[in-house]
Design a protein around this motif. Structure first.
Motif, PDB file in Angstrom:
ATOM      1  N   ASP A 117      11.058   4.317  -8.922  1.00 20.31           N
ATOM      2  CA  ASP A 117      11.315   3.546  -8.089  1.00 20.31           C
ATOM      3  C   ASP A 117      10.599   3.438  -6.546  1.00 20.31           C
ATOM      4  O   ASP A 117      10.516   4.572  -6.056  1.00 20.31           O
ATOM      5  N   ASP A 118      10.231   2.481  -6.327  1.00 22.64           N
ATOM      6  CA  ASP A 118       9.565   2.065  -4.694  1.00 22.64           C
ATOM      7  C   ASP A 118       9.712   0.892  -4.303  1.00 22.64           C
ATOM      8  O   ASP A 118       9.157  -0.201  -4.713  1.00 22.64           O
ATOM      9  N   ASP A 119      10.784   0.735  -3.609  1.00 21.43           N
ATOM     10  CA  ASP A 119      11.352  -0.429  -2.847  1.00 21.43           C
ATOM     11  C   ASP A 119      10.333  -1.323  -2.084  1.00 21.43           C
ATOM     12  O   ASP A 119      10.136  -2.350  -1.975  1.00 21.43           O
ATOM     13  N   ARG A 120       9.354  -0.482  -1.292  1.00 18.38           N
ATOM     14  CA  ARG A 120       8.204  -1.097  -0.709  1.00 18.38           C
ATOM     15  C   ARG A 120       7.140  -1.811  -1.747  1.00 18.38           C
ATOM     16  O   ARG A 120       6.936  -3.105  -1.296  1.00 18.38           O
ATOM     17  N   ILE A 121       6.768  -1.223  -2.681  1.00 17.49           N
ATOM     18  CA  ILE A 121       6.101  -2.052  -3.613  1.00 17.49           C
ATOM     19  C   ILE A 121       6.939  -3.122  -4.241  1.00 17.49           C
ATOM     20  O   ILE A 121       6.126  -4.336  -4.380  1.00 17.49           O
ATOM     21  N   THR A 122       7.789  -2.965  -4.792  1.00 14.93           N
ATOM     22  CA  THR A 122       8.571  -4.064  -5.602  1.00 14.93           C
ATOM     23  C   THR A 122       8.948  -5.290  -4.334  1.00 14.93           C
ATOM     24  O   THR A 122       8.928  -6.356  -4.741  1.00 14.93           O
ATOM     25  N   GLY A 123       9.339  -4.887  -3.135  1.00 21.56           N
ATOM     26  CA  GLY A 123       9.606  -5.710  -2.138  1.00 21.56           C
ATOM     27  C   GLY A 123       8.467  -6.774  -1.754  1.00 21.56           C
ATOM     28  O   GLY A 123       8.554  -7.737  -1.559  1.00 21.56           O
TER      29      GLY A 123
END
Length: 156
Positions: A117-123
């Motif tokens: 999970d990496d919300d920065r990348i997926t965001g």
């Protein structure tokens, strides 16, 4: 930025899946429970055919892959499973109560798939899509390569 979530295991995993599916307005049937339990038993992404074979053996009767596909699609939509697109295979989601986009690291040698999970990348992916006038529904991010175990072994 990674986020925190609670991974489920064993009977608690099935119970969390049942709660999530019921919350999505669907019924937790015996067949759906069987397919979910088999899906959680795989340590790598499993195809609908692999799952159908395992459920068929467990139940002593043939279960059609088409039926398994329908249930797997339901599981993906309810966040109980994730589809590894490049492998046309599925992984049980160990935290069905957490909605987020996943990044899969897929080993080309052994097939092991790691979910991160990496919300920065997926965001950023969602923002880029939105900036292009596109409404993202379910970003799919897969990185193909070699896992640490395979990178440490010598292959002839």
């Amino acid at each position: 930025m990674a986020h925190e979530h609670h991974d489920h295991h064993g009977p608690a995993w099935s119970k969390a899946a049942e709660v999530a599916l019921t919350r999505a307005g669907e019924q937790w049937t015996a067949m759906r429970a069987s397919i979910f339990d088999v899906l959680t038993s795989f340590d790598k992404p499993a195809s609908a055919y692999d799952i159908a074979d395992a459920v068929s053996k467990a139940q002593g009767r043939r279960v059609a892959p088409n039926s398994v596909y329908r249930i797997l699609d339901l599981f993906v939509n309810a966040n109980l499973a994730r589809r590894v697109e490049s492998a046309n295979a599925y992984l049980a989601n160990s935290h069905p109560d957490c909605i987020h986009d996943c990044i899969f690291l897929v080993c080309d040698r052994c097939g092991q798939t790691t979910h991160i999970d990496d919300d920065r990348i997926t965001g950023s992916v969602r923002s880029a899509a939105s900036g292009a006038g596109f409404t993202p529904v379910r970003p799919v991010i897969e990185v193909r390569g070699t896992c640490a175990d395979c990178a440490g072994t010598v292959h002839d």
